[in-house]
Design a protein around this motif. Structure first.
Motif, PDB file in Angstrom:
ATOM      1  N   GLY A 255     -45.316  -8.450  -3.915  1.00 59.66           N
ATOM      2  CA  GLY A 255     -45.016  -8.543  -5.330  1.00 59.66           C
ATOM      3  C   GLY A 255     -43.780  -9.393  -5.561  1.00 59.66           C
ATOM      4  O   GLY A 255     -42.909  -9.487  -4.695  1.00 59.66           O
ATOM      5  N   VAL A 256     -43.741 -10.054  -6.719  1.00 59.75           N
ATOM      6  CA  VAL A 256     -42.576 -10.846  -7.119  1.00 59.75           C
ATOM      7  C   VAL A 256     -41.875 -10.078  -8.236  1.00 59.75           C
ATOM      8  O   VAL A 256     -42.486  -9.758  -9.260  1.00 59.75           O
ATOM      9  N   LEU A 257     -40.608  -9.779  -8.026  1.00 61.76           N
ATOM     10  CA  LEU A 257     -39.858  -8.923  -8.945  1.00 61.76           C
ATOM     11  C   LEU A 257     -39.220  -9.742 -10.057  1.00 61.76           C
ATOM     12  O   LEU A 257     -38.669 -10.826  -9.821  1.00 61.76           O
ATOM     13  N   ARG A 258     -39.286  -9.208 -11.275  1.00 58.89           N
ATOM     14  CA  ARG A 258     -38.599  -9.778 -12.422  1.00 58.89           C
ATOM     15  C   ARG A 258     -37.741  -8.699 -13.077  1.00 58.89           C
ATOM     16  O   ARG A 258     -38.150  -7.541 -13.161  1.00 58.89           O
ATOM     17  N   LEU A 259     -36.571  -9.093 -13.543  1.00 58.54           N
ATOM     18  CA  LEU A 259     -35.696  -8.177 -14.270  1.00 58.54           C
ATOM     19  C   LEU A 259     -35.580  -8.643 -15.710  1.00 58.54           C
ATOM     20  O   LEU A 259     -35.584  -9.849 -15.990  1.00 58.54           O
ATOM     21  N   GLY A 260     -35.450  -7.691 -16.630  1.00 58.08           N
ATOM     22  CA  GLY A 260     -35.260  -8.005 -18.036  1.00 58.08           C
ATOM     23  C   GLY A 260     -33.821  -7.788 -18.460  1.00 58.08           C
ATOM     24  O   GLY A 260     -33.099  -6.975 -17.868  1.00 58.08           O
ATOM     25  N   LEU A 261     -33.403  -8.525 -19.494  1.00 57.15           N
ATOM     26  CA  LEU A 261     -32.053  -8.320 -20.029  1.00 57.15           C
ATOM     27  C   LEU A 261     -31.873  -6.878 -20.468  1.00 57.15           C
ATOM     28  O   LEU A 261     -30.759  -6.338 -20.399  1.00 57.15           O
ATOM     29  N   ASN A 262     -32.956  -6.244 -20.909  1.00 53.64           N
ATOM     30  CA  ASN A 262     -32.876  -4.856 -21.363  1.00 53.64           C
ATOM     31  C   ASN A 262     -32.602  -3.877 -20.227  1.00 53.64           C
ATOM     32  O   ASN A 262     -32.247  -2.721 -20.478  1.00 53.64           O
TER      33      ASN A 262
END
Length: 550
Positions: A255-262
């Motif tokens: 999996g490729v991880l993404r983070l949100g500003l929230n």
């Protein structure tokens, strides 16, 4: 078979240790600082370590006028009479001696029951015999390979396995320390492989330099396998921050991880204060923003124009200059390729589900190897997992059902002093884990070359310390925080080679010992993939216990 005799006790004190005169023919060059030895008292065996070596002479004239090089006969006559050697020995454990005539059951009870090794409470009398430890003695103290014990290496002068109790190792936070070039990453992989093989905990590894999942090149040439290659995709899952990594042949990711500003909180800004060069006022402003806007505080800040900043500052008494500076600095975070405006915690919760299922997760950072990336992502993910674990543990306390008990989790971080320095440790999730989360079945394995940068309160909570060579005074003092018999341990640290030699001390070993670590090679891969047992050492326990404590 009797133990090999080395000398006799001639002096000593409980706190200072014992002085042993070596027998003629026993050379100091056959001994090492930190060697594990046995003192045979009248009633007890004393499991001890050599803390110092000294050459002495009974006649000052020998020191003033030593025999010439060609006087071999004179030298031989003087050795053991006018000249001799002593060793300082520190007893750590004691165990009542068992007669060889007693039944096997009694000997076995002495080994594993209430008559087993206990902290030393007394010292032997004059002329007690110092002996070289045998394999059975090592097994009595450090254990033999089983479902919890894992052979990490051998003594410096003997080919006998020294085991670490991995069940005790994972139940408290622990540390791998050593100056640059001492092989900390290889040592971490060795220990992680043991934990995976024994199935004693799930592991979450923040892999800053992409060296735990797949093969890396050794300094001397050749390649060393990663944990994914040893245990396979059914046991070890790999996630990445870098989308390019998912397309590399032979290095698949799950999996490729993404983070949100929230998902970024004010706590993360506190941790990144040094990396972003933020003033304390700017860091405090992040807290005011979060209080005002909740989880959308960062997006709100980034969208503010000059008028909006003035309005916010008027409402909260924040400093306009600090708010503008914080906005400029956090725009750098927002530009990171893995950051998006909004994200759910689905991927992090998926990792948690994998960990709860007894598997292991390695998060690679790919091209994103700045400390800013590492600290931000590790903090966001770990905070989410910690909150989930705390909720699950509270649920377990309510139901008291074993199936509700969270699985033991160990989180591995490098550059630990960045997460656990005195300022950050009191305010971030990693400091909380080190101090409090053991009761929720979450612990840390910290890897660092600068332990002096870690908060002393956190260091005092480190259960087991696996330490390579160190020469910096402040780092040695830090590693020995809260540890007794510091002069001996200091000498042992300074005498280590830079490669494959470590000092083991703390919760997972009954007494400190210096070991030569196992080779991380094909034999090791086969051993751990088959359950972690050391090959080629079948144990005949019944046969050996009868002759163990004569």
């Amino acid at each position: 078979m009797r133990r090999k005799r080395l000398g006799v006790v001639t002096d000593g004190a409980f706190n200072a240790g014992l002085t042993v005169r070596l027998d003629p023919g026993v050379s100091t060059e056959s001994l090492r600082i930190g060697d594990f030895v046995i003192v045979e008292g009248e009633e007890y065996l004393y499991f001890s370590a050599i803390t110092d070596l000294e050459l002495r002479a009974t006649d000052a004239r020998v020191q003033a006028d030593p025999p010439p090089d060609d006087a071999a006969f004179l030298r031989e006559v003087l050795q053991g009479t006018a000249t001799y050697a002593t060793v300082q020995v520190k007893p750590y454990l004691m165990m009542r001696r068992v007669s060889p005539a007693e039944p096997l059951a009694a000997a076995e009870a002495a080994l594993v029951g209430e008559e087993g090794p206990r902290p030393v409470k007394t010292i032997p009398m004059h002329f007690a015999v110092l002996c070289e430890a045998r394999e059975e003695d090592f097994a009595a103290v450090f254990g033999a390979e089983d479902e919890a014990h894992f052979a990490v290496g051998t003594p410096l002068t003997q080919d006998i396995p020294i085991c670490l109790d991995l069940r005790r190792f994972v139940e408290r936070s622990n540390g791998i320390f050593g100056q640059s070039g001492t092989g900390k990453s290889f040592l971490a992989r060795l220990l992680l492989a043991g934990i995976i093989a024994k199935g004693l905990a799930s592991n979450l590894i923040f892999d800053m330099h992409n060296e735990y999942a797949y093969s890396v090149q050794r300094e001397g040439g050749g390649w060393a396998k990663g944990l994914r290659e040893i245990f396979g995709p059914s046991s070890v899952l790999v996630y990445s921050l870098d989308e390019r990594a998912s397309r590399q042949e032979g290095r698949a990711v799950d999996g490729v991880l993404r983070l949100g500003l929230n998902q970024i909180e004010a706590e993360d800004v506190l941790l990144l204060g040094e990396e972003l060069d933020l003033t304390s006022t700017a860091q405090a402003t992040a807290g005011l923003l979060q209080d005002r806007y909740g989880e959308d505080w960062l997006r709100a800040l980034l969208e503010m124009d000059a008028e909006a900043i003035q309005a916010f500052c008027a409402e909260t008494n924040a400093h306009p200059g600090a708010t503008e500076a914080l906005q400029r600095k956090l725009k750098e975070v927002a530009r990171r390729p893995y950051i998006q405006p909004q994200a759910a915690f689905d991927q992090v919760d998926e990792m948690l589900h994998v960990l709860e299922g007894g598997k292991h997760v390695i998060l690679q950072f790919g091209r994103h190897q700045r400390l800013l990336d590492y600290m931000l992502v590790a903090n966001v993910i770990t905070r989410r997992i910690m909150r989930q674990y705390e909720a699950k543990w509270n649920r377990y306390l309510e139901t008291r059902r074993e199936e509700d008990k969270p699985r033991q989790l160990m989180i591995t971080i490098e550059e630990a002093h960045k997460f656990l320095n005195p300022a950050a440790a009191r305010q971030t999730v990693f400091g909380t884990i080190a101090r409090e989360m053991r009761k929720f079945n979450v612990t840390l394995m910290v890897i660092d070359q600068r332990p002096s940068g870690i908060d002393t309160e956190v260091l005092s909570q480190i259960g087991t310390r696996v330490t390579g060579k160190m020469t910096e005074e402040r780092d040695i003092e830090a590693v020995l925080t809260g540890v007794g018999n510091r002069p001996f341990l200091r000498g042992a640290l300074e005498s280590l080679d830079t490669r494959q030699q470590v000092l083991l001390m703390g919760h997972a070993v009954p007494m400190p010992i210096v070991v030569q670590t196992r080779n991380y090679d094909e034999a090791f891969y086969q051993a751990v993939a088959g359950g972690g047992r050391r090959p080629g050492r079948p144990e005949d326990l019944a046969g050996k216990l009868e002759e163990l404590f004569g």
